[in-house]
Each structure stands twice: as C-alpha cells, then as structure tokens.
Design a protein around this motif. Structure first.
Motif, PDB file in Angstrom:
ATOM      1  N   PHE A  38      51.241  -8.039  29.408  1.00 17.54           N
ATOM      2  CA  PHE A  38      50.859  -6.788  30.061  1.00 17.54           C
ATOM      3  C   PHE A  38      51.745  -5.644  29.559  1.00 17.54           C
ATOM      4  CE2 PHE A  38      51.820  -4.115  33.904  1.00 17.54           C
ATOM      5  CZ  PHE A  38      50.615  -3.432  33.974  1.00 17.54           C
ATOM      6  N   GLY A  39      53.026  -5.911  29.378  1.00 16.79           N
ATOM      7  CA  GLY A  39      53.970  -4.908  28.906  1.00 16.79           C
ATOM      8  C   GLY A  39      53.704  -4.446  27.491  1.00 16.79           C
ATOM      9  N   HIS A  40      53.066  -5.266  26.691  1.00 16.12           N
ATOM     10  CA  HIS A  40      52.730  -4.891  25.314  1.00 16.12           C
ATOM     11  C   HIS A  40      51.535  -3.939  25.246  1.00 16.12           C
ATOM     12  CE1 HIS A  40      55.407  -7.067  22.617  1.00 16.12           C
ATOM     13  NE2 HIS A  40      55.390  -8.063  23.482  1.00 16.12           N
ATOM     14  N   GLN A  41      50.715  -3.934  26.294  1.00 18.21           N
ATOM     15  CA  GLN A  41      49.546  -3.057  26.304  1.00 18.21           C
ATOM     16  C   GLN A  41      50.007  -1.611  26.487  1.00 18.21           C
ATOM     17  OE1 GLN A  41      46.536  -4.385  29.120  1.00 18.21           O
ATOM     18  NE2 GLN A  41      47.242  -6.487  28.878  1.00 18.21           N
ATOM     19  N   LEU A  42      49.493  -0.733  25.671  1.00 17.91           N
ATOM     20  CA  LEU A  42      49.839   0.683  25.786  1.00 17.91           C
ATOM     21  C   LEU A  42      48.789   1.392  26.625  1.00 17.91           C
ATOM     22  CD1 LEU A  42      51.096   1.400  22.178  1.00 17.91           C
ATOM     23  CD2 LEU A  42      52.428   0.824  24.224  1.00 17.91           C
ATOM     24  N   PHE A  43      49.245   2.247  27.527  1.00 22.77           N
ATOM     25  CA  PHE A  43      48.383   2.952  28.466  1.00 22.77           C
ATOM     26  C   PHE A  43      48.327   4.434  28.134  1.00 22.77           C
ATOM     27  CE2 PHE A  43      49.044  -0.947  30.614  1.00 22.77           C
ATOM     28  CZ  PHE A  43      48.010  -1.097  31.522  1.00 22.77           C
ATOM     29  N   HIS A  44      47.315   5.083  28.668  1.00 20.90           N
ATOM     30  CA  HIS A  44      47.192   6.530  28.538  1.00 20.90           C
ATOM     31  C   HIS A  44      48.175   7.169  29.531  1.00 20.90           C
ATOM     32  CE1 HIS A  44      45.375  10.361  27.674  1.00 20.90           C
ATOM     33  NE2 HIS A  44      45.278  10.581  28.970  1.00 20.90           N
ATOM     34  N   VAL A  45      49.285   7.662  28.998  1.00 20.98           N
ATOM     35  CA  VAL A  45      50.318   8.309  29.807  1.00 20.98           C
ATOM     36  C   VAL A  45      50.700   9.626  29.132  1.00 20.98           C
ATOM     37  CG1 VAL A  45      51.250   6.148  30.769  1.00 20.98           C
ATOM     38  CG2 VAL A  45      52.192   7.058  28.631  1.00 20.98           C
ATOM     39  N   PRO A  46      51.372  10.509  29.868  1.00 17.58           N
ATOM     40  CA  PRO A  46      51.813  11.769  29.249  1.00 17.58           C
ATOM     41  C   PRO A  46      52.749  11.501  28.070  1.00 17.58           C
ATOM     42  CG  PRO A  46      52.114  11.827  31.641  1.00 17.58           C
ATOM     43  CD  PRO A  46      51.741  10.414  31.279  1.00 17.58           C
ATOM     44  N   ASP A  47      52.762  12.437  27.158  1.00 19.23           N
ATOM     45  CA  ASP A  47      53.646  12.346  25.993  1.00 19.23           C
ATOM     46  C   ASP A  47      54.999  12.959  26.352  1.00 19.23           C
ATOM     47  OD1 ASP A  47      54.571  11.867  23.451  1.00 19.23           O
ATOM     48  OD2 ASP A  47      53.611  13.633  22.568  1.00 19.23           O
ATOM     49  N   THR A  48      55.693  12.290  27.264  1.00 18.21           N
ATOM     50  CA  THR A  48      57.016  12.740  27.710  1.00 18.21           C
ATOM     51  C   THR A  48      57.964  11.543  27.675  1.00 18.21           C
ATOM     52  OG1 THR A  48      56.460  12.289  30.032  1.00 18.21           O
ATOM     53  CG2 THR A  48      56.070  14.534  29.233  1.00 18.21           C
ATOM     54  N   PRO A  49      59.262  11.809  27.605  1.00 15.09           N
ATOM     55  CA  PRO A  49      60.219  10.693  27.593  1.00 15.09           C
ATOM     56  C   PRO A  49      60.097   9.846  28.866  1.00 15.09           C
ATOM     57  CG  PRO A  49      61.295  12.742  26.983  1.00 15.09           C
ATOM     58  CD  PRO A  49      59.915  13.101  27.451  1.00 15.09           C
ATOM     59  N   ASP A  50      60.225   8.553  28.684  1.00 16.36           N
ATOM     60  CA  ASP A  50      60.244   7.586  29.793  1.00 16.36           C
ATOM     61  C   ASP A  50      58.965   7.593  30.635  1.00 16.36           C
ATOM     62  OD1 ASP A  50      62.790   7.100  28.839  1.00 16.36           O
ATOM     63  OD2 ASP A  50      63.799   8.195  30.431  1.00 16.36           O
ATOM     64  N   ALA A  51      57.836   7.891  30.031  1.00 18.31           N
ATOM     65  CA  ALA A  51      56.567   7.930  30.762  1.00 18.31           C
ATOM     66  C   ALA A  51      55.990   6.546  31.011  1.00 18.31           C
ATOM     67  CB  ALA A  51      55.551   8.787  30.014  1.00 18.31           C
ATOM     68  N   ASP A  52      56.482   5.541  30.296  1.00 18.04           N
ATOM     69  CA  ASP A  52      55.960   4.180  30.434  1.00 18.04           C
ATOM     70  C   ASP A  52      57.132   3.216  30.302  1.00 18.04           C
ATOM     71  OD1 ASP A  52      54.634   1.751  30.331  1.00 18.04           O
ATOM     72  OD2 ASP A  52      53.336   2.300  28.657  1.00 18.04           O
ATOM     73  N   GLY A  53      57.505   2.608  31.411  1.00 18.94           N
ATOM     74  CA  GLY A  53      58.669   1.729  31.398  1.00 18.94           C
ATOM     75  C   GLY A  53      58.428   0.411  32.086  1.00 18.94           C
ATOM     76  N   LEU A  54      59.227  -0.568  31.685  1.00 15.30           N
ATOM     77  CA  LEU A  54      59.216  -1.892  32.306  1.00 15.30           C
ATOM     78  C   LEU A  54      60.565  -2.097  32.987  1.00 15.30           C
ATOM     79  CD1 LEU A  54      57.806  -3.949  29.297  1.00 15.30           C
ATOM     80  CD2 LEU A  54      56.527  -2.959  31.182  1.00 15.30           C
ATOM     81  N   LEU A  55      60.527  -2.697  34.155  1.00 16.43           N
ATOM     82  CA  LEU A  55      61.739  -2.969  34.925  1.00 16.43           C
ATOM     83  C   LEU A  55      61.766  -4.436  35.299  1.00 16.43           C
ATOM     84  CD1 LEU A  55      64.269  -2.151  36.596  1.00 16.43           C
ATOM     85  CD2 LEU A  55      62.684  -1.497  38.432  1.00 16.43           C
ATOM     86  N   PHE A  56      62.871  -5.083  34.980  1.00 18.40           N
ATOM     87  CA  PHE A  56      63.140  -6.470  35.383  1.00 18.40           C
ATOM     88  C   PHE A  56      64.277  -6.372  36.391  1.00 18.40           C
ATOM     89  CE2 PHE A  56      65.735 -10.271  35.033  1.00 18.40           C
ATOM     90  CZ  PHE A  56      64.832 -11.305  34.865  1.00 18.40           C
ATOM     91  N   GLN A  57      64.039  -6.837  37.610  1.00 19.83           N
ATOM     92  CA  GLN A  57      65.101  -6.775  38.616  1.00 19.83           C
ATOM     93  C   GLN A  57      64.980  -7.944  39.585  1.00 19.83           C
ATOM     94  OE1 GLN A  57      64.913  -3.203  41.003  1.00 19.83           O
ATOM     95  NE2 GLN A  57      62.722  -3.370  41.292  1.00 19.83           N
ATOM     96  N   TYR A  58      66.125  -8.298  40.131  1.00 17.85           N
ATOM     97  CA  TYR A  58      66.118  -9.316  41.173  1.00 17.85           C
ATOM     98  C   TYR A  58      67.254  -9.069  42.135  1.00 17.85           C
ATOM     99  CZ  TYR A  58      69.692 -11.696  38.314  1.00 17.85           C
ATOM    100  OH  TYR A  58      70.812 -12.004  37.576  1.00 17.85           O
ATOM    101  N   GLY A  59      67.120  -9.702  43.304  1.00 18.55           N
ATOM    102  CA  GLY A  59      68.145  -9.592  44.332  1.00 18.55           C
ATOM    103  C   GLY A  59      67.606 -10.080  45.658  1.00 18.55           C
TER     104      GLY A  59
END
Length: 153
Positions: A38-59
């Motif tokens: 899913f993370g490899h798929q590119l989406f239609h997002v604005p052409d701005t920095p950090d417009a498409d990110g992945l987050l791995f978190q736990y706790g």
C-alpha cells in the motif's frame, strides 16, 4: 500517464492489500508487508513537502477502554483547499492491538516516519523497521483486534 488514486480511495486500497484473511486471522508480518505494498502506491496529493508519509509506531495506549499495546501503521496525506493551501491531513490507520504482557510493556514506544518526497528509500526504511525487536515479541502473540480506519487530523 498513470492515474493516481485519490485519498478517498486509500482505505479501500489498503483493505484490498490486506485481504479478508488479515481480518479473520491477522499475521503481523503479513499485515506489515500488505501495508508496504500500500505504501508503494502513489496517490494524488498536493505537490508540497511531506504531503504523503508513512508512519510506523507502537506503544501502550488506552484509546477507548483498557490499556492495550498497539502496532499502528499509518499513511498520512495532506489535503489542500480550493486555493491550493494546506487545509488538513487525512490519516489511514492499520492497527494491530494486543492485550498487555510484560514483554509488550517493556518495548516502550517507538515511531518512525517516511516521506515519499524526502529522498529516502522506502525499501531501506522498511528493512530497518523489520529488524525492530517488536517483531520478535509479537510473533508469538495473537492480536486481540485489527482495525483499519481513516481520520482527519
């Protein structure tokens, strides 16, 4: 030119990558690899920095009841208004939740971001995260719940 899916399609595409088995009997590594596809798929997002990110978190968190350990795999998209200015973010979460054990509590919390436009390599980011101790700990545990949902932040 290939059409990029819209942010509104993200939950359905993630659920498609996960497949029905993930909801019936989730295997953490399989969920992780589906999230990476899913993370490899590119989406239609604005052409701005950090417009498409992945987050791995736990706790360990108490979201809507007793405290549970959560492995949260999130995709964050920027959404712009009609003038092209930042309006908000949409986050698509895939959460594996576990009942608390001393081993899970001992992991503490962790988070790592990847942004498609930052020049980093997604495969390298994933490789480093696959080596996290959390995988050894959860490998022997059955998730109490898997949740896929979208929220505006």
């Amino acid at each position: 030119m290939t059409r990029r899916p819209s942010v509104d399609e993200a939950v359905g595409l993630l659920e498609g990558e996960l497949g029905p088995r993930a909801f019936a009997d989730p295997v953490p590594e399989d969920v992780w690899f589906a999230f990476l596809r899913f993370g490899h798929q590119l989406f239609h997002v604005p052409d701005t920095p950090d417009a498409d990110g992945l987050l791995f978190q736990y706790g360990t968190y108490a979201f809507d009841g007793p405290a549970m350990f959560a492995l949260d795999l999130t995709r964050q998209f920027e959404v712009s208004d009609s003038d092209g200015d930042h309006d908000h973010y949409v986050q698509v979460h895939c959460e594996l939740r576990y009942g608390l054990t001393p081993a899970l509590e001992a992991l503490g919390s962790f988070r790592s971001w990847f942004f498609h436009d930052a020049g980093a390599d997604l495969e390298e980011w994933a490789r480093v995260l696959t080596e996290q101790a959390v995988w050894t700990t959860i490998r022997e545990l059955k998730p109490a719940e898997i949740r896929v949902y979208q929220e505006r932040v």
